[in-house]
Design a protein around this motif. Structure first.
Motif, mmCIF file in Angstrom:
data_model
loop_
_atom_site.group_PDB
_atom_site.id
_atom_site.type_symbol
_atom_site.label_atom_id
_atom_site.label_comp_id
_atom_site.label_asym_id
_atom_site.label_seq_id
_atom_site.Cartn_x
_atom_site.Cartn_y
_atom_site.Cartn_z
ATOM 1 N N ARG A 46 4.987 -24.497 62.330
ATOM 2 C CA ARG A 46 6.397 -24.796 62.619
ATOM 3 C C ARG A 46 6.512 -25.749 63.809
ATOM 4 N NH1 ARG A 46 10.013 -23.061 66.151
ATOM 5 N NH2 ARG A 46 8.609 -21.468 66.973
ATOM 6 N N LYS A 47 5.797 -25.458 64.890
ATOM 7 C CA LYS A 47 5.872 -26.330 66.063
ATOM 8 C C LYS A 47 5.222 -27.688 65.795
ATOM 9 C CE LYS A 47 6.137 -22.679 69.549
ATOM 10 N NZ LYS A 47 5.527 -22.077 70.751
ATOM 11 N N ALA A 48 4.182 -27.687 64.980
ATOM 12 C CA ALA A 48 3.556 -28.963 64.627
ATOM 13 C C ALA A 48 4.523 -29.830 63.826
ATOM 14 C CB ALA A 48 2.274 -28.714 63.834
ATOM 15 N N MET A 49 5.227 -29.208 62.878
ATOM 16 C CA MET A 49 6.229 -29.944 62.105
ATOM 17 C C MET A 49 7.295 -30.525 63.020
ATOM 18 S SD MET A 49 5.950 -30.066 58.679
ATOM 19 C CE MET A 49 7.646 -30.124 58.101
ATOM 20 N N GLU A 50 7.766 -29.724 63.981
ATOM 21 C CA GLU A 50 8.787 -30.196 64.916
ATOM 22 C C GLU A 50 8.283 -31.381 65.721
ATOM 23 O OE1 GLU A 50 10.923 -25.810 65.665
ATOM 24 O OE2 GLU A 50 9.695 -26.755 67.227
ATOM 25 N N GLY A 51 7.004 -31.327 66.139
ATOM 26 C CA GLY A 51 6.435 -32.418 66.902
ATOM 27 C C GLY A 51 6.377 -33.713 66.111
ATOM 28 N N PHE A 52 5.954 -33.625 64.857
ATOM 29 C CA PHE A 52 5.886 -34.827 64.025
ATOM 30 C C PHE A 52 7.280 -35.379 63.745
ATOM 31 C CE2 PHE A 52 1.622 -35.744 62.937
ATOM 32 C CZ PHE A 52 0.909 -34.548 62.917
ATOM 33 N N LEU A 53 8.215 -34.494 63.383
ATOM 34 C CA LEU A 53 9.556 -34.939 63.026
ATOM 35 C C LEU A 53 10.301 -35.524 64.221
ATOM 36 C CD1 LEU A 53 10.626 -32.041 60.628
ATOM 37 C CD2 LEU A 53 9.817 -34.326 60.036
ATOM 38 N N ALA A 54 9.948 -35.077 65.432
ATOM 39 C CA ALA A 54 10.584 -35.632 66.637
ATOM 40 C C ALA A 54 10.182 -37.079 66.864
ATOM 41 C CB ALA A 54 10.211 -34.785 67.853
ATOM 42 N N CYS A 55 9.093 -37.508 66.248
ATOM 43 C CA CYS A 55 8.584 -38.863 66.437
ATOM 44 C C CYS A 55 8.955 -39.794 65.291
ATOM 45 C CB CYS A 55 7.064 -38.830 66.579
ATOM 46 S SG CYS A 55 6.465 -37.890 67.995
ATOM 47 N N MET A 56 9.807 -39.316 64.399
ATOM 48 C CA MET A 56 10.242 -40.166 63.294
ATOM 49 C C MET A 56 11.679 -39.799 62.927
ATOM 50 S SD MET A 56 7.972 -38.344 60.261
ATOM 51 C CE MET A 56 8.641 -39.342 58.941
ATOM 52 N N PRO A 57 12.491 -40.766 62.509
ATOM 53 C CA PRO A 57 13.887 -40.461 62.169
ATOM 54 C C PRO A 57 13.979 -39.574 60.937
ATOM 55 C CG PRO A 57 13.331 -42.684 61.493
ATOM 56 C CD PRO A 57 12.159 -42.180 62.290
ATOM 57 N N GLU A 58 15.136 -38.943 60.791
ATOM 58 C CA GLU A 58 15.330 -38.030 59.667
ATOM 59 C C GLU A 58 15.224 -38.750 58.333
ATOM 60 O OE1 GLU A 58 18.917 -35.832 59.917
ATOM 61 O OE2 GLU A 58 18.646 -34.779 58.021
ATOM 62 N N HIS A 59 15.716 -39.982 58.304
ATOM 63 C CA HIS A 59 15.667 -40.764 57.069
ATOM 64 C C HIS A 59 14.854 -42.029 57.304
ATOM 65 C CE1 HIS A 59 18.648 -38.153 55.261
ATOM 66 N NE2 HIS A 59 19.420 -38.314 56.328
ATOM 67 N N THR A 60 13.915 -42.278 56.418
ATOM 68 C CA THR A 60 13.096 -43.480 56.479
ATOM 69 C C THR A 60 12.883 -44.017 55.082
ATOM 70 O OG1 THR A 60 10.942 -44.382 57.114
ATOM 71 C CG2 THR A 60 11.003 -42.085 56.443
ATOM 72 N N ARG A 61 12.737 -45.323 54.971
ATOM 73 C CA ARG A 61 12.533 -45.927 53.663
ATOM 74 C C ARG A 61 11.070 -45.873 53.231
ATOM 75 N NH1 ARG A 61 16.291 -51.443 53.598
ATOM 76 N NH2 ARG A 61 18.318 -50.377 53.873
ATOM 77 N N VAL A 62 10.218 -45.451 54.133
ATOM 78 C CA VAL A 62 8.795 -45.347 53.798
ATOM 79 C C VAL A 62 8.609 -44.176 52.846
ATOM 80 C CG1 VAL A 62 6.461 -45.019 54.685
ATOM 81 C CG2 VAL A 62 8.132 -46.314 56.025
ATOM 82 N N GLU A 63 8.163 -44.450 51.638
ATOM 83 C CA GLU A 63 8.062 -43.422 50.603
ATOM 84 C C GLU A 63 6.963 -42.402 50.891
ATOM 85 O OE1 GLU A 63 7.395 -44.991 46.738
ATOM 86 O OE2 GLU A 63 7.481 -43.047 45.731
#
Length: 416
Positions: A46-63
């Motif tokens: 859970r904390k790892a997911m939060e760390g990764f998601l904090a470094c990228m926007p909620e929506h990205t065009r990268v598939e």
């Protein structure tokens, strides 16, 4: 050292795969960057997911924003955890991912300890990082690190052919461990779409698998049972339930593997290379032993199944170059069990082969396939969501070969 890069969609899938290794005491977290690490060697998903998601926007065009990388030193390279951390950091820095969030997990489930790295290829604004010549750059970096740390060089494209897994040997003892290590390695390296293809692959290593169904306290269960065999395929010793080897060897995991393999083989046209090689050898001989031997020289094993009368009723080809296990009829009617039986039956045997216009694979074909294998391998880590289960048509190959009408246009020169 061998470097493999998988590009996928599911961040959770990559984290969960490594988390499961740690939970089973078969892995350990070595280091992280911009990701929570309490120093215990475990991963809080859970904390790892939060760390990764904090470094990228909620929506990205990268598939496909997730990179799952494995670094595999040669078994003879004995490295400390500190050296492994340094190798992982240098690899990522040279690749251009040194400032990205990442975690590095050491896998210890097989004798050859290796690293798995999970990171993302997008920045805080959702833009994709430079992936131009990513796999070519990775190969160059691998060679640099081999030289710097004095590692054994290893070319991935020849790894399966030159360093095959050993057959399970009951006389060597610890059979359970042998089976577990071999099954996990095969599931990670090869693609197979049916239980028949899975059995054909296992047979190369003196193993087989059977489905077990039953009812306990009103609840149905469906499992797998693995057994050791001799060189003739006869079972020896006691069978082992798949639960002894973890979820990855169980019924549900293998069914998911079928679906993933089907999608990969279809999307990347992996069967084409194998088909060209088999046809090119088949046109050159009516001698079955020579056919099997010449294919083995090309890195393809052949598993033929016979009726009590000695007639071929099943044929499976294991291509160690692409990691694909393919039933003959899956590649075309001309490679079905019935077609092969006719090809190797008198009066043809012993006569000069009839010339056929079969496209022979070239060096360029090999290079192109090897590049493809480098650039889009997803292996067995469950990063992508495949389509439904594949249909097992192996047992009906002979009947289907006789009844099915040809729906596709016949290939010029083959009379199909």
């Amino acid at each position: 050292m061998v470097a493999k890069i998988s590009v996928g969609k599911s961040l959770y899938g990559a984290l969960a795969y490594n988390g499961e290794k740690i939970n089973e005491a078969k892995g350990r977290l070595l280091t992280t960057n911009r990701i929570y690490n309490d120093g215990t060697g475990t991963v809080d998903i859970r904390k790892a997911m939060e760390g990764f998601l904090a470094c990228m926007p909620e929506h990205t065009r990268v598939e496909k924003p997730v990179l799952h990388i494995s670094l595999n030193p040669h078994p003879d390279d004995v490295l400390t955890d500190t050296e492994l951390q340094d190798i992982a950091r240098e690899y990522l820095e040279k690749l251009g991912y040194g400032n990205q969030p990442y975690l590095v997990v050491k896998h210890e489930d097989i004798d050859r300890h290796h690293l798995h790295i999970v990171t993302i290829n997008v920045d805080e604004k959702g833009r994709r990082l430079n992936q131009d010549f990513l796999f070519r750059r990775s190969d160059r970096i691998r060679r640099e690190l081999e030289q710097k740390y004095g590692l054994h060089p290893a070319e991935r494209k020849n790894q399966r052919i030159e360093n095959p897994l050993r057959k399970v040997d009951a006389s060597a003892g610890d059979v359970k461990r042998q089976i577990g290590n071999t099954v996990k390695a095969l599931n990670g390296q090869y693609r197979f779409q049916t239980m028949g293809e899975y059995r054909a692959l296992l047979s190369l290593y003196n193993m087989t698998v059977e489905e077990a169904r039953g009812n306990v306290r009103g609840r149905e269960y469906h499992g797998l049972v693995y057994s050791v065999t001799d060189d003739a395929g006869n079972k020896t010793g006691n069978p082992f339930k798949s639960s002894l080897f973890g979820k990855s060897a169980g019924y549900e995991a293998v069914q998911k593997k079928f679906a993933r393999s089907k999608q990969e083989i279809k999307d990347r046209k992996l069967a084409d290379m194998t088909k060209r090689a088999v046809l090119s050898v088949l046109e050159g001989t009516y001698d079955k032993e020579k056919f099997v031997s010449r294919l083995r020289e090309k890195g393809i094993d052949t598993v033929l199944r016979y009726t009590e009368e000695g007639r071929i009723y099943g044929a499976t080809f294991i291509d160690h170059r692409t990691g694909c296990v393919l039933n003959g009829s899956r590649m075309g009617k001309e490679l079905s069990a019935n077609a092969l039986q006719e090809h190797f039956t008198l009066p043809y045997a012993g006569q000069p082969p009839i010339p056929l216009s079969v496209p022979v694979e070239t060096g360029e074909d090999m290079r192109r396939q090897t590049a493809s294998d480098h650039e889009d391998t997803v292996g067995g880590v469950g990063l992508l969501t495949p389509e439904g289960p594949a249909v097992d048509a192996e047992e009906e190959a002979f009947i289907r070969a006789m009844q099915r009408k040809k729906k596709k246009k016949r290939r010029k020169g083959l009379g199909m």
